[in-house]
Design a protein around this motif. Structure first.
Motif, PDB file in Angstrom:
ATOM      1  N   TYR A 159      48.092  42.422  -4.149  1.00  0.00           N
ATOM      2  CA  TYR A 159      49.289  42.274  -3.343  1.00  0.00           C
ATOM      3  C   TYR A 159      48.882  42.088  -1.891  1.00  0.00           C
ATOM      4  CZ  TYR A 159      52.151  43.994  -7.176  1.00  0.00           C
ATOM      5  OH  TYR A 159      52.790  44.138  -8.363  1.00  0.00           O
ATOM      6  N   ASN A 162      50.808  46.208   0.473  1.00  0.00           N
ATOM      7  CA  ASN A 162      50.649  47.281  -0.492  1.00  0.00           C
ATOM      8  C   ASN A 162      51.698  48.342  -0.227  1.00  0.00           C
ATOM      9  OD1 ASN A 162      48.251  46.569  -2.078  1.00  0.00           O
ATOM     10  ND2 ASN A 162      47.354  46.463  -0.029  1.00  0.00           N
ATOM     11  N   LEU A 197      50.472  48.130  -5.588  1.00  0.00           N
ATOM     12  CA  LEU A 197      49.208  48.371  -4.921  1.00  0.00           C
ATOM     13  C   LEU A 197      48.128  47.547  -5.600  1.00  0.00           C
ATOM     14  CD1 LEU A 197      49.396  52.253  -4.634  1.00  0.00           C
ATOM     15  CD2 LEU A 197      49.838  50.617  -2.833  1.00  0.00           C
ATOM     16  N   SER A 198      47.217  47.034  -4.805  1.00  0.00           N
ATOM     17  CA  SER A 198      46.139  46.230  -5.363  1.00  0.00           C
ATOM     18  C   SER A 198      45.078  47.131  -5.964  1.00  0.00           C
ATOM     19  CB  SER A 198      45.517  45.373  -4.274  1.00  0.00           C
ATOM     20  OG  SER A 198      46.522  44.860  -3.445  1.00  0.00           O
ATOM     21  N   PRO A 386      48.260  51.977   2.269  1.00  0.00           N
ATOM     22  CA  PRO A 386      49.524  51.519   1.683  1.00  0.00           C
ATOM     23  C   PRO A 386      50.717  51.979   2.501  1.00  0.00           C
ATOM     24  CG  PRO A 386      48.746  53.448   0.531  1.00  0.00           C
ATOM     25  CD  PRO A 386      47.745  53.173   1.612  1.00  0.00           C
TER      26      PRO A 386
END
Lengths: 403, 791
Positions: A159, A162, A197-198, A386
C-alpha cells in the motif's frame, strides 16, 4: 440453485423444507434442523433468503450452520451484498467459490484473503479488462498464504498509505421493566478492523482497562497465550476488513443505560380506542448526544390505525404488519421528544390484555459505554509508520422496554 | 460454441451450462462436447469443466473415462494447485472403473511435498472409500501416513478422513495423540471441530472417568466459583493432578483456549469435550463461552440453547450465574423462546425462583400463544419442583383463571389440575372456582381437566359435582371426544361415591355414549357399563369386578412429575446432530462409556516414546520446550524453527553488540519468543539479556501452567529453554547438522523468495533463513570491525 458434492440428491428433498416453511408463521420460526426420512436439512436464514444444506449422515449441526453463515459472509464480501438477484447474476462466481470452499463435505478454504487470491472478486473494471485481454478471474497459482502458518494473510501486500483503523462497537442489550427498572443489561462489543498495511506487520493492541472483559472471542490470528498472560492482543492481521475480536460484558457488572422511555399506553374497547403517550430522555450518557433514535412498537392485531402527533421526527404505521415506527433522530436535552395521540381499534375484537414492548435503537458516537479504551497500538516487523485510528460507537442491541 | 477454438466463446458456453446445472436442469446430453474441453489451457474453462464433470460423470461413465488421462497428466504438473485440483476432481468422479487409478493417485499425493496436495489426498480418501469399500485396508495405510503428518493443514483433513473411513481403529491415534493436542490450536477451525470430536471419543475410551473417585467432592462444585477464576482453577488443578492422566489433562488444557474461538462450532465442540470428559469441577469453565454464543445468529442460538437445555438438567450450577441471559425478549423467534423457558425452569432454585416467576408472569401477557402456554406450564413446573413456592404459584395460576383470554385460562386449568394432583390437600375453593368455569371455558382440553378434577375430588365438593354432571349430560352430544370421555369418567366416579343422586344420570350418559359416532367412546361406555351395572350381564351375578369397582376407579393415582423433555438426550453426544433431533442419525457413533478399569495408561507412552526416540533422540528435550511456542503461530516444523532460534542465539554470542540492521534475525526472534519484551528486543541486544534475566520470574509464572501438564520431564526442559541462550551453543552444533539434512529433503521451494523478509515467514525456506542470517551476521561482524578500526 443447487450444488452437489457427494452423490447427487434429488431436489425433491426441499419439499420437506417448504412444508415447514408453510407451517411456520414467520421465516424466523423455521427450525434450523429438519429431519426427513433419509436426509437432514440444515438451513440458515440470512437477508431474506434460505440457505439449505442437505446431509445424509451424522454431523455437528453447528458445524454446518457456521459454515453456511461463512458462505453468506463470503458472498457479502464478494458482491458487497447478498440478495437473490445478485446471486443469480453471479452464479458462476458463486459456483466457483462453493467449489473452493467445500470439498466432499469438508470445508477447504474459508478465509476470504485466500479465496480472493484464488478467485478475484468481480468488479466492472476487471470485467472489461478480462474481455479485452482474455484473462480470467481465476488465479492459476496457489496462494502462498494457504501453505504458510499464517493462512489468513496473503503475501506481498503493498500500500502507498499504510493505515490501520479500529472500530470499537458496543451494543447494549437490555430489558427494561414496566416501571423503568432494569431487568437485565449486557454489553456485546466488537472490534472491527480495516487494516491496510504492507508486508507482514505484527501488531499488538493494548487496552487501558482490560479487566472489564468478561468473555472474549478472537479471530484466529490473535495469539491466545499472549492474551492470557498480558492481556495484550498480539496478531499478524489479515488484509482488509475483518472482525478482530468480540467480547461480552455480562450481567454481573453494572451497565449504564443511556436512555429512558416514559410511556403510557392504554388500549380500551370503548369510545375512541386507545391512547398513547411516550417521552424519551437521555440518562447516563457521559455528555454525548444520542443519535439515530428509532422506536419500534409491534402493536397488537386489533389495532387499526394510529393518529399521533410528534414534536420531533416522524412516525409510520404499517397496518399490515401492525408495526409502529417512530424515527426520532437525535435527542435534544432541552426539548424532550414526545409522541402522543389516539389509537383506533377494531370494534368487537377481544380486548388486549397486555401492552407490547418497545424496541429502541440508538447510536452514540465517540463513546464506549463499558468504559473500555484502547491504550496503544504498536507495530513490529515493518519499517514504515502506519496511520492509526480508533473509533468508538455505542449502539442499542436488543434494547427492549416493556410497557 | 464449445467447439470453437476461442477461449472466450468456450468460457461463455461453459458458463451457460453451469447455469443450467445450478438450476437443476438436465444438461447431461452435452457431456461429450464438454469433456473434450478438459484439456483446455484456460484455467477458468478448465475449472468449469471440472465442475460439470463431477456432477455428471456418474451418469455417463464411459465418456467420463475419456477425461481420465488428462487428470493423470495433471497429477504430475509442477503447479501444486493444478495437482491438487486434478486429484480432487479425479476422486470426485464416481466411476467404479477408475478405483485403481485413484488409489494410485492418492498414494502418490499422500507423499507429495506440498501440504496442500497432501490435504487433498486426505479428502480423497473418504471419497474413494464410499465408492469402493474393499479398498479399506489400503486406504488405512495411506491414512496412517497422513496422520503422522505434522503440518496443521493436513492434520485436520486426515482426522476427518479417519472419522469417515475407520473410526474404530482407535489404535492409529495413540501415537499421534500428543501431537494432535499440541497442534490443535493452530489447525484451521473446521479441522479443530473434527479433531476435538474425535478426541472426545478417544478420551472416553482411553481414560478413566475423572468423576468416579471424587463423588464425595460433589458439593465442591456448588461453591461460588466466580470470585476469582484463575485462583480457583489453579487450586483445583493441583488437587486433581494426581488423579487425572497427564495426557487427559493435556487434552483438556490444549482445548481450553479454543473456547475463545470465533467459530461457534469450535466452541460447542470444546464444550462437549468438557461436558463428556472433564472432571466435574472444571466443566463450568465452558458456560461463559456458551453464553456468548447466544448473541450469535438465530440458528446458532437455537442449537446452543438446545445443548444448554440438555446440560442444565444435569448441571444446574453451571449456568446459574447466567440466569439473566435466558430472559426472553419479545423479538426472539418462538422456538427460541420455548427453549429459553425450558432452561429457565430447569435452572430454578429456591433462591432464584422469585426472579424467574416474576419474569414468567410478564411472559404470560405476551402475544404469542404457544409461548404463553409454555410459560404457564413453566410456572407449573417451577411450582412442583420447588415446594416453597407451590402455593404462590397456585394463587397466581388461579388468578389467571379470570383472564379474558380463553387460551390462557385453559392452559392454567390444565396446569392447576396437575399441581393439585401433586398435593391433594385442601384446595376446595380452587376446585369450586374451576367447577364454575365449566360454563365459560370452551377449550376441550381444559374442560376435560376440570371434569377429571371434579371426579377425582368429588368428596370434597359433594354438592357441586353432581350438578356439573347434570349440566354436562345435557350438552353431552355437542362436546368434543376428549370431554365426552371425561364426562363418562366423572359419571362413573360419582355413581360410585354418591349413587343416590347420580345413578340415573350415569346411566343416561352411558346410554348416550353407546350411540356415539366415535368407537372409542362406544367401547368405553360398554366397558364401564359392565363394571358398574353388571345386572345387564346376569350370568356372572354381581361379579367380583363390580365389588372392586370402587378400588379400580378411585384408586389413588400417582402425581405426574413434570420433567424436562431434555432429560433423555443424555445418551447422545452433546452438540451432535442426533442430540439435536433426539433420534439416532445415520452414522452416529455412540460415545463409549468410560472404561471402568483404567486402561493401561502406559500403553500410549510406550508406543509414543520409542517412536520419537527412533526418529531423533536429540529432539525429545527440544520438542517439549517447543510446546511453549506452540500456542503462538507454532511453527509446524518445530525442528527447523528451533534451529533458527539456535542460530540466532549463536549469533548473539558471536557478536553481542548492536546490529541495528539485522532485522531478519530480530524478527525471527520476535516470532519465536514472544514472552520477551518486544519493544526492547528491537535495538539493544546486550540490555536485553538483563531484561531477560529480570523477566525470568515472570516467564516462570507464565510457564507454570505448562509445567503442571507437561509431565515431570517438562521441568527440566523449561529450565533448558531458559538457559538456552547461553548454554545451547555447543549442543546445538551437532543438532543443526542433523536437522539441516532433514529439511533439505522436504523443502523444495516452490515459491521463490522475493526478499529476505518474506522468506523468513515461509517455512519451507527455513534452511535459507539460516544461511542468510548467517551471512548477514558475518557481514555485520565485518562492518563492525571496520567501524572499530576506523574509530
Amino acid at each position: 440453485m443447487e450444488k452437489h458434492w457427494k452423490s447427487v440428491i434429488s431436489r425433491s428433498v426441499c419439499d420437506y423444507f417448504f412444508d415447514h416453511q408453510r407451517k411456520a408463521s414467520s421465516p424466523e420460526d423455521i427450525p434450523p434442523v429438519i429431519a426427513t426420512p433419509h436426509h437432514y436439512l440444515i438451513s440458515v436464514y440470512r437477508s431474506s433468503m434460505f440457505f439449505v444444506a442437505v446431509c445424509t449422515t451424522e454431523v455437528a449441526p453447528l458445524f454446518v450452520v457456521e459454515f453456511l453463515h461463512r458462505v453468506v459472509d463470503t458472498f457479502e464480501d464478494y458482491f458487497s451484498e447478498c440478495t437473490e438477484s445478485i446471486i443469480k447474476e453471479h452464479y458462476v462466481v458463486v459456483y466457483e467459490l462453493l467449489d473452493e470452499m467445500l470439498d466432499n463435505g469438508f470445508p477447504l478454504a474459508t478465509e476470504s484473503n485466500i479465496l480472493k487470491e484464488l478467485i478475484k472478486p468481480p468488479n466492472i473494471l476487471r470485467t472489461i479488462a478480462n474481455t479485452v485481454t482474455g484473462k480470467s478471474n481465476v488465479s492459476s497459482t496457489l496462494p502462498s498464504g494457504q501453505l504458510s502458518n499464517i493462512p489468513w494473510r496473503r503475501t506481498g501486500v503493498k500500500y502507498t498509505n499504510n493505515e490501520a483503523y479500529f472500530d470499537m462497537i458496543e451494543e447494549v442489550d437490555a430489558i427494561i421493566d414496566k416501571s423503568g427498572s432494569t431487568v437485565c443489561a449486557e454489553i456485546q462489543g466488537y472490534i472491527d478492523c480495516c487494516i491496510k498495511l504492507s508486508g507482514m506487520p505484527d501488531l499488538s493492541l493494548s487496552f487501558v482497562n482490560p479487566r472489564l472483559f468478561d468473555d472474549v472471542s478472537f479471530h484466529p490470528c490473535v495469539r491466545f497465550k499472549r492474551w492470557e498472560s498480558e492481556r495484550v492482543l498480539s496478531f499478524i492481521p489479515p488484509d482488509g476488513n475483518f472482525r478482530l475480536m468480540s467480547y461480552h460484558i455480562g450481567s454481573q457488572s453494572i451497565v449504564a443505560i443511556p436512555v429512558y422511555v416514559r410511556h403510557s399506553l392504554c388500549l380500551r374497547e370503548s369510545g375512541s380506542g386507545g391512547r398513547l403517550d411516550i417521552t424519551l430522555g437521555p440518562k447516563q450518557t457521559l455528555g454525548r448526544t444520542i443519535e439515530n433514535v428509532v422506536l419500534e412498537i409491534p402493536m397488537p392485531k386489533s389495532v387499526l390505525n394510529c393518529g399521533l402527533v410528534t414534536n420531533q421526527g416522524k412516525y409510520t404505521f404499517d397496518p399490515v404488519s401492525k408495526l409502529l415506527v417512530w424515527e426520532v433522530g437525535r435527542i435534544d436535552v432541552t426539548k424532550l421528544p414526545n409522541i402522543r395521540g389516539t389509537i383506533s381499534l377494531q370494534s368487537g375484537s377481544p380486548p388486549v390484555e397486555a401492552n407490547p414492548s418497545i424496541n429502541v435503537k440508538f447510536t452514540i458516537n465517540q463513546l464506549a459505554v463499558s468504559g473500555l479504551k484502547v491504550n496503544r497500538l504498536d507495530m513490529y516487523g515493518e519499517k514504515y509508520k502506519p496511520f492509526k485510528g480508533v473509533k468508538y460507537i455505542t449502539k442499542a442491541g436488543k434494547f427492549q422496554v416493556r410497557m | 460454441m464449445l467447439d470453437s477454438n476461442k477461449d472466450n466463446l468456450k468460457l461463455e458456453a461453459m458458463k451457460r451450462i453451469i447455469g443450467m446445472v445450478a438450476k437443476g436442469r438436465e444438461a447431461s446430453d452435452l457431456f461429450p462436447a464438454v469433456v473434450k474441453n478438459v484439456v483446455s489451457k484456460n484455467i477458468e474453462v478448465k475449472k468449469l469443466v471440472y465442475v460439470y464433470l463431477v456432477r455428471y460423470a456418474e451418469e455417463q461413465q464411459d465418456l467420463a473415462l475419456l477425461s481420465i488421462s488428462t487428470f493423470q497428466r495433471a497429477l504430475k504438473d509442477p503447479n501444486q494447485l493444478i495437482r491438487a485440483s486434478a486429484l480432487r476432481v479425479l476422486s470426485s468422479i464416481r466411476v467404479t472403473m477408475i478405483v485403481p487409478i485413484v488409489m494410485l493417485a492418492i498414494k502418490d499425493a499422500a507423499a507429495d511435498m506440498s501440504p496442500y496436495v497432501r490435504k487433498t489426498a486426505a479428502h480423497a480418501i473418504p471419497k474413494l472409500y464410499s465408492l469402493d469399500q474393499d479398498q479399506k485396508e489400503e486406504l488405512i495405510q495411506v491414512l496412517e501416513k497422513l496422520l503422522y503428518d505434522k503440518t496443521t493443514l493436513v492434520v485436520g483433513s486426515a482426522v476427518m478422513a479417519f472419522e469417515e473411513v475407520c473410526p474404530e481403529r482407535i489404535d492409529l491415534i495413540h501415537k499421534n495423540f500428543r501431537k494432535l493436542c499440541s497442534l490443535l490450536v493452530d489447525v484451521d477451525e473446521w479441522g479443530q471441530v473434527v479433531i476435538i470430536n474425535m478426541l472426545t471419543r478417544y478420551a472416553r475410551s482411553q481414560f478413566t472417568d475423572p468423576n468416579l473417585q471424587d463423588v464425595d467432592e460433589d458439593e465442591e462444585s456448588k461453591r461460588p466459583f466466580y470470585e476469582d477464576e484463575n485462583e480457583v482453577d489453579e487450586e483445583q488443578q493441583e488437587k486433581r493432578a494426581p488423579t487425572l492422566d497427564p495426557d487427559h489433562r493435556l487434552l483438556l488444557r490444549s482445548a481450553k483456549p479454543l473456547l475463545q474461538s470465533r467459530n461457534a462450532a469450535v466452541v460447542l465442540s470444546v464444550a462437549q469435550l468438557y461436558h463428556h470428559t472433564a472432571p466435574r469441577s472444571e466443566v463450568h469453565q465452558v458456560a461463559k463461552a456458551m453464553i456468548r454464543l447466544l448473541r450469535s445468529h438465530r440458528e446458532v442460538q437455537d442449537i446452543v440453547l438446545t445443548s444448554i437445555a440438555a446440560t442444565a438438567t444435569r448441571r444446574k450450577v453451571m449456568f446459574e450465574p447466567f440466569l439473566k441471559s435466558f430472559f426472553v425478549r419479545s423479538s426472539d423467534a418462538t422456538h427460541i423462546k420455548l427453549l429459553k423457558l425450558e432452561i429457565l425452569t430447569s435452572l430454578a432454585t429456591e433462591s432464584s425462583v422469585g426472579i424467574i416467576l416474576r419474569e414468567l408472569q410478564t411472559y404470560v401477557a405476551a402475544h404469542d400463544p404457544p409461548f404463553v402456554a409454555a410459560a404457564i406450564q413453566a410456572i407449573g413446573r417451577c411450582a412442583s419442583n420447588i415446594k416453597e413456592v407451590t402455593d404462590t404459584c397456585l394463587n397466581g395460576l388461579v388468578s389467571l383463571l379470570s383472564n379474558k383470554d380463553q387460551a390462557v385460562v385453559a392452559e392454567s386449568v390444565v396446569v392447576i389440575k396437575k399441581l393439585l394432583q401433586t398435593q391433594p390437600s385442601a384446595h376446595r375453593e380452587i376446585i369450586i372456582q374451576m367447577a364454575k368455569l365449566v360454563d365459560s371455558v370452551t377449550v376441550p382440553q381444559a374442560r376435560a381437566s376440570i371434569l377429571w378434577l371434579l371426579g377425582e375430588y368429588s368428596e370434597r365438593v359433594p354438592k357441586i359435582a353432581p350438578d356439573v354432571l347434570r349440566k354436562m349430560a345435557k350438552t353431552f352430544t355437542s362436546e368434543e371426544d376428549i370431554v365426552k370421555l371425561q364426562v363418562m369418567t366423572l359419571a362413573v366416579k360419582l355413581c360410585l361415591t354418591n349413587p343416590k343422586q347420580t345413578k340415573l344420570l350415569c346411566q343416561y350418559v352411558l346410554q348416550l355414549a353407546k350411540y356415539d359416532q366415535n368407537y372409542d367412546l362406544r367401547d368405553r361406555a360398554r366397558f364401564l357399563r359392565h363394571i358398574i351395572f353388571p345386572a345387564d350381564a346376569e350370568s356372572g351375578g354381581p361379579t367380583r369386578l363390580s365389588k372392586q369397582a370402587k378400588k379400580i376407579f378411585l384408586a389413588p393415582k400417582p402425581a405426574p412429575v413434570p420433567e424436562s423433555h431434555f432429560k433423555d438426550r443424555e445418551q447422545f453426544q452433546l452438540g451432535s446432530l442426533s442430540h439435536y433431533i433426539n433420534t439416532k442419525a445415520n452414522g452416529y457413533q455412540e460415545l463409549p462409556p468410560f472404561p471402568l478399569e483404567a486402561p493401561d495408561p502406559k500403553a500410549r507412552d510406550v508406543e509414543t516414546e520409542p517412536q520419537v526416540m527412533e526418529q531423533a533422540p536429540l529432539f525429545t528435550a527440544k520438542k517439549v520446550s517447543s510446546k511453549k511456542d506452540s500456542k503462538f503461530y507454532s511453527d509446524t516444523e518445530s525442528p527447523e524453527d528451533e534451529s533458527e532460534e539456535d542460530e540466532n542465539s549463536s549469533d548473539e554470542d558471536d557478536d553481542d553488540d548492536e546490529e541495528e540492521e539485522d532485522s531478519s534475525s530480530d524478527k525471527d526472534e520476535e516470532e519465536d519468543d514472544n514472552e520477551d519484551e518486544e519493544s526492547s528486543g528491537l535495538e539493544e541486544k546486550l540490555p536485553k539479556k538483563v531484561v531477560k534475566s529480570n523477566a525470568k520470574p515472570k516467564s516462570d509464572e507464565e510457564e507454570e501452567e505448562d509445567e503442571s501438564d507437561e509431565d515431570d520431564s517438562s521441568s527440566e526442559s523449561v529450565s533448558d529453554s531458559d538457559s538456552e541462550d547461553e548454554s545451547s551453543e555447543p549442543s546445538s552444533v551437532p543438532k543443526k547438522q542433523t536437522r539441516n539434512a532433514k529439511p533439505a529433503k522436504e523443502s523444495t521451494p516452490v515459491v521463490k523468495p522475493k526478499s529476505n523478509l518474506d522468506l523468513l515467514l515461509d517455512l519451507d525456506d527455513g534452511v535459507f533463513c539460516q544461511l542468510i542470517s548467517k551471512v548477514l551476521s558475518v557481514i555485520f561482524c565485518f562492518q563492525f570491525l571496520q567501524h572499530l578500526l576506523q574509530s
